[in-house]
Design an enzyme around this catalytic site. Structure first.
Site, PDB file in Angstrom:
ATOM      1  N   ASP A 312       0.824  -1.206   0.000  1.00 22.19           N
ATOM      2  CA  ASP A 312       0.000   0.000   0.000  1.00 22.19           C
ATOM      3  C   ASP A 312       0.863   1.263   0.000  1.00 22.19           C
ATOM      4  O   ASP A 312       1.932   1.305   0.598  1.00 22.19           O
ATOM      5  CB  ASP A 312      -0.887  -0.012   1.249  1.00 22.19           C
ATOM      6  CG  ASP A 312      -1.804   1.187   1.325  1.00 22.19           C
ATOM      7  OD1 ASP A 312      -2.664   1.333   0.430  1.00 22.19           O
ATOM      8  OD2 ASP A 312      -1.661   1.998   2.269  1.00 22.19           O
ATOM      9  N   GLU A 365       0.997  -0.547  -5.104  1.00 20.51           N
ATOM     10  CA  GLU A 365       0.017   0.521  -5.334  1.00 20.51           C
ATOM     11  C   GLU A 365       0.830   1.812  -5.409  1.00 20.51           C
ATOM     12  O   GLU A 365       1.226   2.364  -4.385  1.00 20.51           O
ATOM     13  CB  GLU A 365      -1.012   0.595  -4.210  1.00 20.51           C
ATOM     14  CG  GLU A 365      -2.128   1.582  -4.521  1.00 20.51           C
ATOM     15  CD  GLU A 365      -2.540   2.465  -3.358  1.00 20.51           C
ATOM     16  OE1 GLU A 365      -3.511   3.211  -3.502  1.00 20.51           O
ATOM     17  OE2 GLU A 365      -1.869   2.441  -2.302  1.00 20.51           O
TER      18      GLU A 365
END
Length: 634
Positions: A312, A365
């Protein structure tokens, strides 16, 4: 108690100090062992700036009767064996800092935590008998970049709930009965689980992680979570976990100010605090922090048989000025905004994962144009296996939100993604981030009346599965949930009583199966030789056409997309091969709630040259529809 017992060898300490101990969870934390015939628990915690450290818990009335001993080797590790402390014991570390602070902290390496809002760690083991040998033996094939990878993104606490019992969560074991069957039936190859690591605030969806070695106890025990992964594997489904090495929450029982100093985070808030997320940033340049984070990554792959990690907020790690105004950040030693320590950490993380588990995948990401994210570190890349294509997602959803009458003015949004489609190994995400906080569901992003909304959504999915790149759909999108996602309630499964929603679900299922069964749609997802434009210039009618190709030149699929609600008759496109082209998929089929406009199952080529090709097809294009036509070798 025995303060002379240790699980650390001199080599362990050497690796720990230099930042290369990536199985630190085997030494630090709490471990049930036997010493001189007496069963108990060994505790070890890194707190280099502590004056004293105690283990407090329900076994000693939370008193300061069990001090740990500091190691003699300046590692900053405190340890002791406490007999009689067994599985299920709740505990914390009571730390008295050299600077006078008194803190009660959970164990950073704990395998299990109390269910929030309770905050104690729990002594636990990781014993489990796995039954996924077949999957583990073959997963290199399932995780290969040339294989079909279609990901169902899931938030475990809101996929389904039990309304008859106070709207409670499903447990891991209940999910193991429902989720694998559903995912397999829908044709997805993988699930991606929003961060399951223990987190104090449920509304963070797990992205404010506090227990980097523990699945949340909201849904059961570590063994229960293993059972869920085991069940998914036995159904042929890979498991990707969201993992958050970028930041951590401020909660007092967590990592922040751990031993009365800024231990896991940077001291200067210009480097150590996220103004957007009100959380602390890891000091990725510190050896012991690198041990902690990379050990966490390896832990999930080793102990939980996880098949991939989606990392993330990589962009927030790469840039020192991320989310900051001028003057609010500290340049690197060269005066630039690149976070050199975090870049080195990311590369080391990827090298370690692929060295130890070459049959898994790491996925970034990353929302910027940082180069070589998915290229090997020896070529100067970051070393990820894949990266979310945020540009494609943004441009595509922006295009689809426009009334079709205006789409011709934004035609380049469709063609532009191909210019960079092969610069990285991309996943095309329609993720949870796009259906929260007032953004609306996928269905309600679509313009037009009710029929057009559903037709546009079918068109979106058809275009996505035709476009180069692996696929990701967040739960609820696959049956056109009307409301945006809300983590405190179940998905609206009752919508499947209605034919239009059934049609979208059937479409996604059939697209998944088409994608898996047709090499042309997945084998060369990351290779420009797998894609060839037929025509991207017909902005006036908002139509694009292209070829997807497999390694075998006979594996060929022609894709034609009509982004207006007007059917197009006698629409001619050029194709490279003579013969019959079978209509293998049509998003406008009545099976999916469409108008059944198409080409009667396929058609023969004509000897008319167009688009620089010797043969052509004279097609009927459905309104707001996608056609997949497969060349039939003569």
């Amino acid at each position: 108690m025995d303060r002379n017992v240790s699980l650390f060898s001199d080599f362990d300490i050497y690796l720990f100090k230099e930042g290369n101990h990536f199985n630190a969870y085997e030494k630090l934390g709490s471990h049930i062992i036997e010493v001189d015939g007496q069963k108990g628990t060994y505790f070890a915690v890194w707190a280099p700036n502590a004056e004293k450290v105690y283990v407090i818990g329900d076994f000693n009335g939370w008193s300061l009767n069990h001090p740990l001993a500091p190691r003699w080797d300046s590692s900053g590790i405190w340890e002791a064996f406490i007999p009689g402390v067994d599985k299920g014991t709740k505990y914390k570390y009571y730390i008295i800092s050299k600077y006078g602070y008194h803190l009660q902290k959970g164990d950073p390496y704990s395998f299990f935590w109390e269910t929030p809002p309770a905050t104690a760690s729990i002594v636990w083991d990781l014993e489990y008998k796995w039954a996924d040998d077949e999957w583990m033996k073959n997963r290199a094939k399932y995780n290969s970049l040339s294989s079909p990878i279609s990901i169902y993104e899931v938030h475990l606490g809101s996929w389904r709930r039990v309304p008859q019992e106070g709207n409670r969560f499903l447990t891991y074991r209940e999910l193991a009965e429902w989720l694998p069957k559903y995912v397999k039936d829908m044709g997805f190859t993988h699930v991606e689980i929003l961060p399951v690591m223990e987190h104090p605030f449920y509304g963070s969806w797990g992205y404010q992680t506090i227990g980097y070695f523990a699945p949340t106890s909201r849904y059961g025990t570590p063994q229960d979570f293993m059972y869920l992964i085991d069940s998914l594997h036995q159904h042929g489904i890979g498991v990707i976990l969201d993992w958050v090495p970028s930041h951590f929450p401020q909660d007092g029982h967590g990592l922040s100010f751990f031993d009365g100093t800024y231990l896991y985070e940077h001291q200067d808030p210009k480097k150590g605090y996220h103004p957007h997320w009100h959380s602390y940033i890891f000091n990725h340049g510190r050896n012991e922090v690198r041990n902690f984070l990379i050990s966490s990554a390896i832990f999930w792959l080793e102990k939980y048989h996880v098949d991939g990690l989606r990392v993330d907020a990589v962009a927030s790690m790469l840039y020192l000025d991320y989310g900051r105004a001028p003057g609010e950040w500290i340049p690197n030693k060269y005066g630039g905004k690149e976070n050199l320590e975090a870049i080195e950490f990311i590369r080391r993380f990827n090298e370690t994962v692929y060295e130890k588990y070459p049959d898994t995948q790491t996925i970034a990401e990353e929302s910027t144009a940082w180069p070589l994210v998915t290229r090997p570190t020896y070529l100067g890349g970051l070393g990820f296996g894949m990266k979310w294509n945020m540009g494609w997602m943004h441009d595509t959803l922006s295009y689809f939100s426009k009334d079709p009458v205006y789409r011709k003015y934004h035609h380049n949004n469709l063609a532009f993604s191909i210019w960079y489609a092969f610069s990285e190994n991309f996943v095309l995400p329609l993720s949870h981030d796009e259906v929260v906080y007032g953004k609306g569901s996928l269905l309600n992003k679509m313009p037009g009346d009710n029929w057009q909304k559903f037709a546009n959504l079918r068109l979106l999915f058809g275009y996505m599965y035709a476009h180069p790149g692996k696929k990701l759909i967040f739960m609820g999108g696959e049956f056109a949930q009307c409301n945006e996602w809300y983590h405190e309630e179940s998905l609206h499964w009752h919508l499947l009583e209605y034919p239009q929603h059934q049609g979208i679900q059937r479409l996604v299922k059939d697209l998944n199966n088409l994608y898996k069964n047709e090499p042309a749609l997945h084998e060369l997802d990351f290779d420009p030789s797998g894609f060839e434009w037929i025509d991207f210039t017909d902005a006036e009618q908002s139509i694009i056409s292209f070829l997807r190709k497999g390694r075998d030149p006979k594996q060929l699929i022609c894709v034609v997309c009509n982004f207006t609600p007007v059917p197009r008759f006698n629409y001619r496109i050029g194709v490279p091969f003579r013969g019959y082209w079978k209509e293998v998929f049509n998003t406008d089929s009545e099976l999916y709630g469409g108008s059944n406009c198409g080409n009667m199952g396929g058609l023969m080529t004509e000897n008319l040259s167009i688009h620089g090709r010797p043969y052509s097809l004279n097609l009927t294009l459905p309104p707001l529809g996608v056609l997949f036509l497969k060349w039939q070798d003569e």
